[in-house]
Design an enzyme around this catalytic site. Structure first.
Site, short mmCIF file in Angstrom:
data_model
loop_
_atom_site.label_atom_id
_atom_site.label_comp_id
_atom_site.label_asym_id
_atom_site.label_seq_id
_atom_site.Cartn_x
_atom_site.Cartn_y
_atom_site.Cartn_z
N GLN A 83 11.83 3.42 14.43
CA GLN A 83 12.15 2.00 14.31
C GLN A 83 13.06 1.57 15.46
OE1 GLN A 83 13.50 1.59 10.22
NE2 GLN A 83 11.40 1.43 9.48
N SER A 91 10.51 6.43 4.53
CA SER A 91 10.20 5.02 4.29
C SER A 91 9.05 4.94 3.31
CB SER A 91 9.83 4.31 5.59
OG SER A 91 9.21 3.05 5.33
N GLY A 92 9.23 4.16 2.25
CA GLY A 92 8.16 4.00 1.28
C GLY A 92 7.00 3.19 1.81
N SER A 93 7.28 2.04 2.45
CA SER A 93 6.19 1.20 2.96
C SER A 93 5.40 1.94 4.03
CB SER A 93 6.73 -0.12 3.50
OG SER A 93 7.57 0.08 4.62
N ASP A 249 12.92 -6.47 6.28
CA ASP A 249 11.72 -5.78 5.80
C ASP A 249 10.85 -6.79 5.06
OD1 ASP A 249 9.87 -4.09 4.58
OD2 ASP A 249 11.35 -2.58 4.06
N CYS A 253 10.40 -2.72 -0.12
CA CYS A 253 11.20 -1.59 0.38
C CYS A 253 11.24 -0.42 -0.61
CB CYS A 253 12.62 -2.02 0.74
SG CYS A 253 13.54 -0.75 1.67
N GLY A 254 10.59 0.67 -0.24
CA GLY A 254 10.49 1.82 -1.12
C GLY A 254 11.77 2.62 -1.23
N THR A 255 12.37 2.98 -0.10
CA THR A 255 13.63 3.73 -0.15
C THR A 255 14.75 2.86 -0.69
OG1 THR A 255 13.92 3.21 2.19
CG2 THR A 255 13.08 5.41 1.66
#
Length: 344
Positions: A83, A91-93, A249, A253-255
């Site tokens: 990033q 990162s979940g996404s 984001d 946001c997964g995390t």
């Protein structure tokens, strides 16, 4: 055309957040584990990240992801997230983008109605279950790494804002979670620039004033992001994660929601097995839940599960001419935000 480097990527987004997957042109990164590979990029040689992420080959609103043969033999693939500031542990996404790309391009065989892929990340193993039908990866469910609430209701002094209350939690990376009601703001697209400004101010203050480090993964320390956490009028969870040097984001946001669930569990606000919706600033949604409780080096934690959808939207090839004066790219605050001091 005379490129001295050529890299091909498949572009996807998970509920609005773009995650490009490098499919050729990068063979490997030094390191015997995914954590060592991440540290190599962040501490030894950052040129590949800058080449891929910065303009003109990259842009602010995306991540670029590297894949490798998994160092952990229990996994199917190794995974690193690049990033604007550095390489990140999870990162979940981006994991949803990864699984969607792997299956829909045939890099890993799609099995209907379900394909299981185990991902080796610097934060640990992540199990992905993909719902598949007619050649389409319709939904990806991630059993995330163990998460925990690190510090609750911490008061910090923030330049230009005064005293601010935050929760510190780990969801694969560390977050400072912030109630936007402290600033009389709702999580809406028109407030994005205000959230970025406030979030980056808090980010600086947290890492300057608090000692934050994982009890087992010693190289994981300090917050990666701030996240504003609230609710829509219908009671659904809503969040906005602020990524250095200054963007939001687009996904829920997964995390971040893993960290949020850990805080909610610590406060007795959510039960194991309770399924919840989590919305983003653009109203895309993840399904989130706690699968089980988990002790992490004596700390009470959880095993979170995140579910969302991904879509491939392009194939992208980048390179560099030997005479190009910007082989590692550039960034300008009109697009990237002005918190350049938070970049590695």
């Amino acid at each position: 055309m005379r490129w001295k480097k050529t890299i091909t990527m498949v572009e996807a987004h998970a509920e609005g957040e773009v995650g490009r997957i490098v499919t050729s042109g990068v063979i490997d990164i030094p390191g015997n584990t995914m954590l060592e590979k991440m540290n190599y990029i962040n501490e030894v040689d950052d040129s590949l990240r800058r080449f891929l992420v910065f303009e003109p080959r990259g842009y602010a609103q995306m991540s670029t992801n590297l894949i490798f043969d998994a160092p952990n033999k229990e996994a199917d693939i190794g995974f690193l997230i690049l990033q604007g500031d550095k390489a990140h542990a999870m990162s979940g996404s981006n994991s949803i983008c990864l699984v969607t790309v792997l299956l829909e391009t045939g890099m890993i065989e799609m099995k209907e109605p379900e394909t299981i892929i185990t991902i080796d990340t610097p934060a640990g193993l992540v199990r992905a279950s993909a719902e598949c039908s007619n050649g389409k990866c319709e939904r990806v469910t991630l059993d995330m790494t163990p998460s925990y609430a690190d510090q609750l209701d911490v008061i910090i002094e923030v330049e230009g804002l005064g005293t601010v209350s935050v929760d510190i939690a780990f969801g694969g990376i560390f977050y400072a979670l912030i109630d936007p009601a402290q600033f009389d703001l709702k999580i809406l697209p028109e407030n994005a620039r205000q959230f970025v400004d406030i979030g980056t101010r808090i980010h600086r203050a947290v890492n300057n004033q608090l000692d934050i480090r994982h009890p087992e993964l010693k190289d994981l320390k300090d917050i990666s992001y701030t996240m504003f956490v609230g609710h829509d009028d219908d009671g659904v969870m809503k969040g906005a994660t602020i990524l250095p040097p200054g963007r939001i984001d687009r996904s829920p946001c997964g995390t971040g929601n893993s960290a949020r669930l850990a805080v909610m569990a610590a406060r007795g606000q959510v039960k194991v097995g309770q399924s919840l919706k989590a919305r983003s600033i653009i109203d895309s949604e993840f399904q989130v839940e706690i699968v089980a409780k988990k002790t992490i080096a004596g700390k009470s934690g959880i095993l979170p599960r995140i579910s969302g959808r991904g879509w491939i939207h392009g194939i992208h090839q980048v390179g560099v001419d030997p005479s190009d004066p910007y082989p590692l790219g550039y960034k300008v605050s009109d697009c990237w935000g002005d918190a350049f001091d938070l970049l590695s």
